[in-house]
Write a protein that holds these residues in place. Structure first.
Motif, mmCIF file in Angstrom:
data_model
loop_
_atom_site.group_PDB
_atom_site.id
_atom_site.type_symbol
_atom_site.label_atom_id
_atom_site.label_comp_id
_atom_site.label_asym_id
_atom_site.label_seq_id
_atom_site.Cartn_x
_atom_site.Cartn_y
_atom_site.Cartn_z
ATOM 1 N N ARG A 2 0.836 -1.207 0.000
ATOM 2 C CA ARG A 2 0.000 0.000 0.000
ATOM 3 C C ARG A 2 0.873 1.260 0.000
ATOM 4 O O ARG A 2 1.858 1.347 0.729
ATOM 5 C CB ARG A 2 -0.893 -0.014 1.235
ATOM 6 N N CYS A 3 0.495 2.248 -0.800
ATOM 7 C CA CYS A 3 1.203 3.525 -0.870
ATOM 8 C C CYS A 3 1.015 4.275 0.449
ATOM 9 O O CYS A 3 -0.105 4.406 0.944
ATOM 10 C CB CYS A 3 0.659 4.364 -2.032
ATOM 11 N N THR A 4 2.101 4.782 1.001
ATOM 12 C CA THR A 4 2.035 5.517 2.264
ATOM 13 C C THR A 4 1.535 6.948 2.074
ATOM 14 O O THR A 4 1.235 7.624 3.050
ATOM 15 C CB THR A 4 3.405 5.548 2.972
ATOM 16 N N GLN A 5 1.444 7.413 0.828
ATOM 17 C CA GLN A 5 0.962 8.776 0.564
ATOM 18 C C GLN A 5 -0.540 8.834 0.306
ATOM 19 O O GLN A 5 -1.237 9.637 0.896
ATOM 20 C CB GLN A 5 1.703 9.380 -0.640
ATOM 21 N N CYS A 6 -1.035 7.956 -0.597
ATOM 22 C CA CYS A 6 -2.446 8.045 -0.985
ATOM 23 C C CYS A 6 -3.264 6.810 -0.606
ATOM 24 O O CYS A 6 -4.473 6.814 -0.733
ATOM 25 C CB CYS A 6 -2.570 8.305 -2.487
ATOM 26 N N HIS A 8 -3.248 3.851 -2.095
ATOM 27 C CA HIS A 8 -3.513 2.944 -3.222
ATOM 28 C C HIS A 8 -2.821 1.598 -2.986
ATOM 29 O O HIS A 8 -1.688 1.544 -2.519
ATOM 30 C CB HIS A 8 -3.008 3.567 -4.528
ATOM 31 N N ARG A 56 6.710 2.092 -7.140
ATOM 32 C CA ARG A 56 6.052 3.325 -7.580
ATOM 33 C C ARG A 56 4.536 3.157 -7.519
ATOM 34 O O ARG A 56 3.997 2.155 -7.956
ATOM 35 C CB ARG A 56 6.455 3.638 -9.015
ATOM 36 N N CYS A 57 3.872 4.175 -6.987
ATOM 37 C CA CYS A 57 2.414 4.172 -6.940
ATOM 38 C C CYS A 57 1.878 4.635 -8.295
ATOM 39 O O CYS A 57 2.231 5.725 -8.758
ATOM 40 C CB CYS A 57 1.911 5.104 -5.831
ATOM 41 N N CYS A 60 -0.446 8.163 -7.562
ATOM 42 C CA CYS A 60 0.113 9.479 -7.212
ATOM 43 C C CYS A 60 1.596 9.621 -7.577
ATOM 44 O O CYS A 60 2.181 10.665 -7.344
ATOM 45 C CB CYS A 60 -0.095 9.763 -5.724
ATOM 46 N N HIS A 62 4.182 8.422 -6.163
ATOM 47 C CA HIS A 62 5.083 8.394 -5.007
ATOM 48 C C HIS A 62 5.998 7.180 -5.107
ATOM 49 O O HIS A 62 5.577 6.094 -5.511
ATOM 50 C CB HIS A 62 4.256 8.325 -3.720
ATOM 51 N N GLU A 64 8.522 4.482 -3.082
ATOM 52 C CA GLU A 64 8.914 3.865 -1.811
ATOM 53 C C GLU A 64 10.222 3.126 -2.090
ATOM 54 O O GLU A 64 10.293 2.325 -3.019
ATOM 55 C CB GLU A 64 7.860 2.859 -1.340
#
Length: 81
Positions: A2-6, A8, A56-57, A60, A62, A64
């Motif tokens: 899971r993306c830590t920013q959005c 997803h 890569r998300c 967004c 982002h 990681e």
């Protein structure tokens, strides 16, 4: 993953490349503060090194970054092996 920013779910795996002179094609993480020698070149001999894995998300964009795979005998995995 899971993306830590959005939030997803479903990050795309990739890698961070290095195409500089004498590069092996992949970037590495060194377990030390940077120490520059003559002409400003970073000293890396004998330092622990890990492969950088990038995710890569697609929503967004982002990134990681993880450094879990040791590349030399000086590096110790997070799980102790």
């Amino acid at each position: 993953m899971r993306c830590t920013q959005c939030g997803h779910v479903g990050l795309e795996q990739g890698f961070v490349g290095d195409t500089g002179q004498g590069a092996r094609g992949d970037a590495r993480w060194f377990g030390s503060l940077i120490d520059r020698g003559l002409m400003g070149i970073a000293r890396t001999r004998g330092l622990p090194q890990w492969q950088i894995d990038a995710f890569r998300c697609p929503d967004c964009a982002h990134l990681e970054l993880f450094a879990a795979v040791p590349l030399n005998r000086h590096a110790k995995r997070a799980d102790g092996f």
